[in-house]
Design a protein around this motif. Sequence first.
Motif, PDB file in Angstrom:
ATOM      1  N   LEU A 179      83.822 104.709 102.310  1.00 50.29           N
ATOM      2  CA  LEU A 179      82.765 104.785 103.319  1.00 50.29           C
ATOM      3  C   LEU A 179      81.595 103.869 102.959  1.00 50.29           C
ATOM      4  N   LEU A 180      80.780 103.562 103.961  1.00 53.57           N
ATOM      5  CA  LEU A 180      79.549 102.833 103.694  1.00 53.57           C
ATOM      6  C   LEU A 180      78.597 103.734 102.911  1.00 53.57           C
ATOM      7  N   PHE A 181      77.911 103.155 101.951  1.00 55.75           N
ATOM      8  CA  PHE A 181      76.954 103.924 101.172  1.00 55.75           C
ATOM      9  C   PHE A 181      75.815 103.005 100.766  1.00 55.75           C
ATOM     10  N   THR A 182      74.776 103.590 100.242  1.00 55.38           N
ATOM     11  CA  THR A 182      73.657 102.812  99.734  1.00 55.38           C
ATOM     12  C   THR A 182      73.067 103.539  98.535  1.00 55.38           C
ATOM     13  N   VAL A 183      72.170 102.878  97.827  1.00 54.45           N
ATOM     14  CA  VAL A 183      71.570 103.469  96.633  1.00 54.45           C
ATOM     15  C   VAL A 183      70.049 103.406  96.758  1.00 54.45           C
ATOM     16  N   ASP A 184      69.388 104.300  96.028  1.00 59.55           N
ATOM     17  CA  ASP A 184      67.931 104.266  96.017  1.00 59.55           C
ATOM     18  C   ASP A 184      67.440 103.468  94.812  1.00 59.55           C
ATOM     19  N   ALA A 185      66.166 103.526  94.540  1.00 53.32           N
ATOM     20  CA  ALA A 185      65.584 102.735  93.459  1.00 53.32           C
ATOM     21  C   ALA A 185      66.071 103.176  92.085  1.00 53.32           C
ATOM     22  N   THR A 186      66.585 104.400  91.994  1.00 54.53           N
ATOM     23  CA  THR A 186      67.096 104.899  90.707  1.00 54.53           C
ATOM     24  C   THR A 186      68.612 104.806  90.627  1.00 54.53           C
ATOM     25  N   ASN A 187      69.234 104.067  91.564  1.00 54.42           N
ATOM     26  CA  ASN A 187      70.685 103.842  91.601  1.00 54.42           C
ATOM     27  C   ASN A 187      71.483 105.108  91.874  1.00 54.42           C
ATOM     28  N   CYS A 191      75.146 108.695 101.191  1.00 52.41           N
ATOM     29  CA  CYS A 191      75.754 108.296 102.447  1.00 52.41           C
ATOM     30  C   CYS A 191      74.635 107.739 103.332  1.00 52.41           C
ATOM     31  N   ILE A 192      74.991 106.952 104.320  1.00 52.52           N
ATOM     32  CA  ILE A 192      73.973 106.285 105.135  1.00 52.52           C
ATOM     33  C   ILE A 192      73.067 107.286 105.847  1.00 52.52           C
ATOM     34  N   ILE A 193      73.661 108.361 106.363  1.00 57.78           N
ATOM     35  CA  ILE A 193      72.871 109.337 107.124  1.00 57.78           C
ATOM     36  C   ILE A 193      71.807 109.975 106.236  1.00 57.78           C
ATOM     37  N   ASP A 194      72.208 110.437 105.062  1.00 54.87           N
ATOM     38  CA  ASP A 194      71.236 111.119 104.195  1.00 54.87           C
ATOM     39  C   ASP A 194      70.211 110.150 103.615  1.00 54.87           C
ATOM     40  N   PHE A 195      70.618 108.906 103.416  1.00 50.46           N
ATOM     41  CA  PHE A 195      69.645 107.924 102.934  1.00 50.46           C
ATOM     42  C   PHE A 195      68.543 107.732 103.977  1.00 50.46           C
ATOM     43  N   HIS A 196      68.930 107.587 105.235  1.00 52.77           N
ATOM     44  CA  HIS A 196      67.926 107.416 106.291  1.00 52.77           C
ATOM     45  C   HIS A 196      67.061 108.663 106.454  1.00 52.77           C
ATOM     46  N   LYS A 197      67.693 109.824 106.353  1.00 53.12           N
ATOM     47  CA  LYS A 197      66.927 111.058 106.486  1.00 53.12           C
ATOM     48  C   LYS A 197      65.845 111.159 105.417  1.00 53.12           C
ATOM     49  N   LYS A 198      66.178 110.675 104.240  1.00 52.77           N
ATOM     50  CA  LYS A 198      65.236 110.810 103.124  1.00 52.77           C
ATOM     51  C   LYS A 198      64.221 109.680 103.065  1.00 52.77           C
ATOM     52  N   PHE A 199      64.652 108.458 103.366  1.00 52.79           N
ATOM     53  CA  PHE A 199      63.789 107.303 103.131  1.00 52.79           C
ATOM     54  C   PHE A 199      63.321 106.576 104.390  1.00 52.79           C
ATOM     55  N   ALA A 200      63.951 106.849 105.520  1.00 52.68           N
ATOM     56  CA  ALA A 200      63.555 106.138 106.737  1.00 52.68           C
ATOM     57  C   ALA A 200      62.130 106.526 107.140  1.00 52.68           C
ATOM     58  N   PRO A 201      61.383 105.588 107.721  1.00 53.15           N
ATOM     59  CA  PRO A 201      60.038 105.942 108.218  1.00 53.15           C
ATOM     60  C   PRO A 201      60.147 106.998 109.301  1.00 53.15           C
ATOM     61  N   ARG A 202      59.119 107.853 109.398  1.00 51.68           N
ATOM     62  CA  ARG A 202      59.141 108.942 110.381  1.00 51.68           C
ATOM     63  C   ARG A 202      58.224 108.617 111.558  1.00 51.68           C
ATOM     64  N   CYS A 203      58.693 109.014 112.697  1.00 49.32           N
ATOM     65  CA  CYS A 203      57.931 108.805 113.924  1.00 49.32           C
ATOM     66  C   CYS A 203      56.663 109.656 113.883  1.00 49.32           C
ATOM     67  N   CYS A 204      55.520 109.054 114.214  1.00 45.02           N
ATOM     68  CA  CYS A 204      54.250 109.779 114.159  1.00 45.02           C
ATOM     69  C   CYS A 204      54.107 110.796 115.283  1.00 45.02           C
ATOM     70  N   VAL A 205      55.020 110.729 116.264  1.00 43.42           N
ATOM     71  CA  VAL A 205      54.952 111.657 117.394  1.00 43.42           C
ATOM     72  C   VAL A 205      55.846 112.875 117.152  1.00 43.42           C
ATOM     73  N   CYS A 206      57.160 112.657 116.944  1.00 41.29           N
ATOM     74  CA  CYS A 206      58.109 113.772 116.781  1.00 41.29           C
ATOM     75  C   CYS A 206      58.346 114.149 115.325  1.00 41.29           C
ATOM     76  N   LYS A 207      57.860 113.330 114.411  1.00 35.75           N
ATOM     77  CA  LYS A 207      57.961 113.581 112.962  1.00 35.75           C
ATOM     78  C   LYS A 207      59.392 113.470 112.413  1.00 35.75           C
ATOM     79  N   GLN A 208      60.333 112.967 113.205  1.00 31.65           N
ATOM     80  CA  GLN A 208      61.714 112.800 112.766  1.00 31.65           C
ATOM     81  C   GLN A 208      61.939 111.386 112.216  1.00 31.65           C
ATOM     82  N   PRO A 209      62.918 111.231 111.297  1.00 28.48           N
ATOM     83  CA  PRO A 209      63.178 109.887 110.755  1.00 28.48           C
ATOM     84  C   PRO A 209      63.681 108.939 111.834  1.00 28.48           C
ATOM     85  N   ILE A 210      63.278 107.707 111.717  1.00 33.51           N
ATOM     86  CA  ILE A 210      63.733 106.679 112.653  1.00 33.51           C
ATOM     87  C   ILE A 210      64.974 106.040 112.047  1.00 33.51           C
TER      88      ILE A 210
END
Length: 280
Positions: A179-187, A191-210
């Motif tokens: 599967l596609l995957f990514t790593v954070d600064a600590t290696n 999975c892509i979904i959880d990476f975005h949930k944790k690190f993606a910028p959040r919308c200032c209106v709905c507060k959900q990750p973009i």
Amino acid sequence: MLPRESCNLYGSYINDNNIPSSSCGLNNANSVEGDQSLYAHGNGRSKCYIEKTTYKNNGEGNNSNNVSIATDAMQEFENYGRCVKCNSRVLGESSGCTAMDQIYHISCFTCTDCQINLQGKPFYALDGKPYCEYDYLQTLEKCSVCMKPILERILRATGKPYHPQCFTCVVCGKSLDGLLFTVDATNQNYCIIDFHKKFAPRCCVCKQPIMPDPGQEETVRVVALDRSFHLECYKCEDCGLLLSSEAEGRGCYPLDDHVLCKSCNAQRVQALTKRMTSDH
């Protein structure tokens, strides 16, 4: 025939009984197949004899008249060639074994590292040398997660070896094998979904990750007034008009840090002007 008392992974046959070796003038250095007994080369083997005797002194104080008395019949041993390890002859069927197409004394058939005798034990061949199971496992690459030897398929990612079942997302625990995957600064792996949930910028209106929609790899983020918005959340705060810099008449006209459309901006400016006039 050579007793089949134990059979290791390479088909060598090992007997538990050793017979004392003796010298012999003939030599058979032929190797023996792993699935055959040491009698496989019957035409080439030779015979050696050991005669057990005792000596009786005639009582005259010297040995010139000692009498040789045979105590046993002469014992006959087959010469099966030379041990590949010590290069001495293997005499007697029960004193030797075959492994990796080579002949060994049973006492010489030991682990290359720890020297434990491999008689009756499973062993592994590495570069033509026998190893006990423990020492063989120490030669294998170890998984970066569980630190156990990798016996089968090695999965490599970010320069590290893994068991396929150990290569998982640190958040949800889902296997990332294939599967596609990514790593954070600590290696750490995500999975892509959880990476975005944790690190993606959040919308200032709905507060959900973009983050991208399921099945998509990219998404669009609107940045205005140093704030992030989903496309669908980028609206006029007063009338709810969906704003866009690409659509005519729907641009953003901020006022006092508020996101407004052109019309609502004008209304607020008018209201402020009227209030300021009435105050004076």
